[in-house]
Design a protein around this motif. Sequence first.
Motif, short mmCIF file in Angstrom:
data_model
loop_
_atom_site.label_atom_id
_atom_site.label_comp_id
_atom_site.label_asym_id
_atom_site.label_seq_id
_atom_site.Cartn_x
_atom_site.Cartn_y
_atom_site.Cartn_z
N ASP A 111 0.89 -1.25 -0.07
CA ASP A 111 -0.16 -0.06 -0.12
C ASP A 111 0.90 1.41 0.04
N ALA A 112 2.22 1.25 -0.12
CA ALA A 112 3.19 2.32 -0.38
C ALA A 112 2.75 3.38 0.59
N GLY A 113 3.35 2.63 1.79
CA GLY A 113 3.05 3.22 3.17
C GLY A 113 1.89 3.98 3.50
N GLY A 114 0.54 3.58 2.99
CA GLY A 114 -0.53 4.03 3.11
C GLY A 114 -1.04 5.06 2.34
N TRP A 115 -0.13 5.25 1.11
CA TRP A 115 -0.58 6.32 0.08
C TRP A 115 -1.63 5.60 -0.92
N LEU A 116 -1.44 4.25 -0.99
CA LEU A 116 -2.29 3.65 -2.04
C LEU A 116 -3.19 2.77 -1.25
N PRO A 117 -4.28 2.12 -1.89
CA PRO A 117 -4.97 1.14 -1.45
C PRO A 117 -4.42 0.07 -0.96
N ASN A 118 -4.92 -0.75 -0.22
CA ASN A 118 -4.05 -1.95 0.43
C ASN A 118 -4.51 -3.17 -0.28
N LEU A 119 -3.68 -3.52 -1.16
CA LEU A 119 -4.18 -4.78 -2.20
C LEU A 119 -2.96 -5.85 -2.20
N GLN A 120 -3.46 -6.91 -2.81
CA GLN A 120 -2.51 -8.18 -2.90
C GLN A 120 -1.57 -7.67 -3.78
N SER A 121 -0.31 -7.94 -3.56
CA SER A 121 0.62 -7.72 -4.73
C SER A 121 0.47 -8.53 -5.90
N THR A 122 0.08 -9.66 -6.01
CA THR A 122 -0.25 -10.46 -7.07
C THR A 122 -1.87 -10.65 -6.99
N GLY A 123 -2.26 -11.74 -6.46
CA GLY A 123 -3.76 -11.94 -6.20
C GLY A 123 -4.48 -11.97 -7.49
N VAL A 124 -5.85 -12.01 -7.11
CA VAL A 124 -6.99 -12.14 -8.33
C VAL A 124 -6.95 -10.70 -8.85
N ASN A 125 -7.07 -9.95 -8.07
CA ASN A 125 -7.32 -8.32 -8.41
C ASN A 125 -6.31 -7.40 -7.69
N GLY A 126 -5.10 -7.52 -7.69
CA GLY A 126 -4.19 -7.10 -7.01
C GLY A 126 -3.33 -5.84 -7.85
N TRP A 127 -2.18 -5.71 -7.46
CA TRP A 127 -1.09 -4.68 -8.11
C TRP A 127 -0.62 -5.45 -9.55
N TRP A 128 -0.51 -6.74 -9.55
CA TRP A 128 -0.09 -7.29 -10.85
C TRP A 128 -0.83 -6.98 -11.99
N VAL A 129 -2.13 -7.19 -11.88
CA VAL A 129 -3.18 -7.21 -12.95
C VAL A 129 -3.29 -5.60 -13.38
N ARG A 130 -3.04 -4.66 -12.07
CA ARG A 130 -3.32 -3.20 -12.38
C ARG A 130 -2.01 -2.51 -13.06
N PHE A 131 -0.93 -3.15 -12.74
CA PHE A 131 0.44 -2.68 -13.41
C PHE A 131 0.39 -3.31 -14.90
N VAL A 132 0.08 -4.75 -15.22
CA VAL A 132 0.16 -4.87 -16.69
C VAL A 132 -1.03 -4.17 -17.48
N ALA A 133 -2.01 -3.97 -16.78
CA ALA A 133 -3.22 -3.33 -17.37
C ALA A 133 -2.75 -1.81 -17.85
N TRP A 134 -2.35 -1.08 -16.84
CA TRP A 134 -1.82 0.23 -17.27
C TRP A 134 -0.50 0.41 -18.08
N LEU A 135 0.29 -0.58 -17.83
CA LEU A 135 1.24 -0.77 -19.09
C LEU A 135 0.78 -0.84 -20.54
#
Lengths: 325, 389
Positions: free
Chosen positions: B205-229
């Motif tokens: 969660d970047a020290g409380g700045w971002l929503p607290n999500l799983q790094s990978t998970g089903v709907n976590g940072w991984w899919v967000r990272f790839v999607a915005w990339l």
Amino acid sequence: MSEATIGTPSKLADPEARRALMSGVSPEAGSSKPDPILEVDHIIRNFGGMTAVHVDHLEVQRGIITALIGPNGAGKTTFFNLITGFDRPSSAKTGAHWSFEGKKLDKTSASSVALAGMVRTFQLTKSLNRMTVMDNMMLGARGQRGENLLTAMFKGTWGAQEKEVEKKAYELLDRFKLYAKKDDYAGSLSGGQRKLLEMARALMSDPTMIMLDEPMAGVNPALTQSLLSHIQTLRDEGMTVLFVEHDMHVVRHISDWVVVMAEGRIVAEGPADTVMSNPAVIDAYLGAHHDTDLGDDSLLSDEALEEMAQEVAAEEAEREAEEKS
Amino acid sequence: MSTVSESIPTPDQAQAGDTAAGVYDPNDPQGPPPQRRAMIAAAIFIGYFVVILLVAKFAPGTVGVIARGMLRESLSAQTAAVAIAIIGLNVHFGYTGLLNMGQSGFMLLGAYGFSISIWKGLPMPVGILVGFLAAFVFALILGVPTLKLRGDYLAIVTISAAEILRYVGRLAKLENFTGAAQGIPGSQYRDPFVNLSFFGDGTFDAGGWLPNLQSTGVNGWWVRFVAWLLVALCCVIVFLLARSPWGRLLRGIREDEDAIRSLGKNVFAIKMQALVIGGLFGALGGMVYILPSSMQPDAMGRNLTFFCWTALLLGGAATVFGPVIGAILFFALRVFIQGTAGAIVPDSIMNLSQTAQFAWICVGITLMLLVIFRPQGILGDKRELRFNV
Ligand SMILES: Nc1ncnc2c1ncn2[C@@H]1O[C@H](COP(=O)(O)OP(=O)(O)O)[C@@H](O)[C@H]1O
Ligand SMILES: [Mg+2]
């Protein structure tokens, strides 16, 4: 300087040479020319029950300015649309043929006609108003590698060519006094400037023959003069020009040959100074007003036209009165 | 009436900055308006996220809750997926003037191609290819009969074709193939994608700045990272295409097909290319759209197409970043309206599901106001839209 736009003067730049060339041509509708660039046979176009165009035979001589004149509604624009592939003749399956530089165009699309070297402009100007003047010009150039989707993403494949095209566009814009406007949207130009832009854009493709549909309509007198001289320059550089005008006195200065259309048919042909006195032409333009000289500029003044309209009305009233009695 | 005349630049305005007025200078450098537009886009992006991040982190109570909701929505992978589909719609409508009213159909085909292939045991790259291929064929089938006709025909055909596709997908007879109305659960096709993650387990969660999500998970940072990339990649592609002579041709066709024809260009072929390219973006959007959820045909119906149109007009058609800004603001705005209405209006007047509907109504009104008062959207150029003849 690119050779096609500003080239060496052609043989036919000399007025004597042009007169000599055309002196052998018989001044009658459908006559054959020494070196025709465009030949048209049996083109008919019906709209409902009305025949807008019915041309049996027409040849256009290479390297000179041919004017296609005729009253409003004579079918000039429709004829242009037909031979440039923007419309199909009703006689398409019954013997309509036309060819450009010996190449058949009967079934060719509008874009292929342009690629064959016959480029047109439109009576209602088709400047691309929400694009810049420069973008308008750049679109005119042929064979651009960057217009291929597969290479478009890689500037390396088309950057150098783009520079050349730009240079040519600048030269043409300069020549047509539009250079100062190059980054403006075409929609902000005046009507006359848009006509100039459309013509300049057509020239970007190095046409062999340029077809102008009423290039002078809506253009102010000062611009008309420069437009006419541009057209003459193109001819002097070897281009064939066919232009439409319904107003005869503009035509007289610059055309080497005049083709007259009325009610869809070619009614007369001939050199500008003599065709005006042809009875068929006078009929086409004025009905019964045989005694008026069509070459006379005063004819086109508003008062003269009004006078004529009044005369016609008076005559009709007389006739009606006779019929009733 | 008066707005129109005001918006047309006077000659002085138009020539401001044109140093070499009237004189031909072959070395005259040209000003770069696209770069200025990119700067504006960057300023809006950064400004928006700075404000939202600060409010989400520090604001107390409801304000903070709403801001955190907006932030979550702005970063969501499905927002990115819709942004990609809008980028495709922008190629259709913004650059070429094609009225595609069935972008969700392209998304649906991409999503079906991807999910069914993997569900049936094919490797993921094959699934991606199948999705693209389906959209490609769909574009050809739609384009061949309609692109020679007037623009409205494409609109009618695309909207009905997209609906037909969705209804076919829902057919009970096809249960073993498309999963019928329930669709395909994400667990059937998601694993190969999730397994690619190098983000590891745990949450972030970047020290409380971002929503607290799983790094990978089903709907976590991984899919967000790839999607915005992928969004960034699509923007680069559209930028490269739009600045090329091919992009110029598209805009020419948008303005006047006959003029382009008279210059010897094959208008039909170029429109077809644009339809295919935009459709492929749509298919990619569809694949990303189902990654964090499940493959449900009804999620990609007419509504989604209309969201795409609203967001495109909001951001600005015929601009590179307009679709992205439009998508983010569109979804964030909806959360904002719903949250605000929920906080201010008592439950007795408007309950939770009614505030959701109210938010959609506001979105519709926004679209109307936008078309009337700012047709060029946030990023668009007024002059590209005003000179209507
Ligand atoms: N699309 C059309 N439908 C019906 N009639 C048409 C159409 N286009 C032209 N016409 C008719 O054909 C005739 C010739 O028109 P046009 O070629 O525009 O004449 P010109 O250019 O010589 O003034 C006119 O009577 C016009 O009304
Ligand atoms: Mg006409």
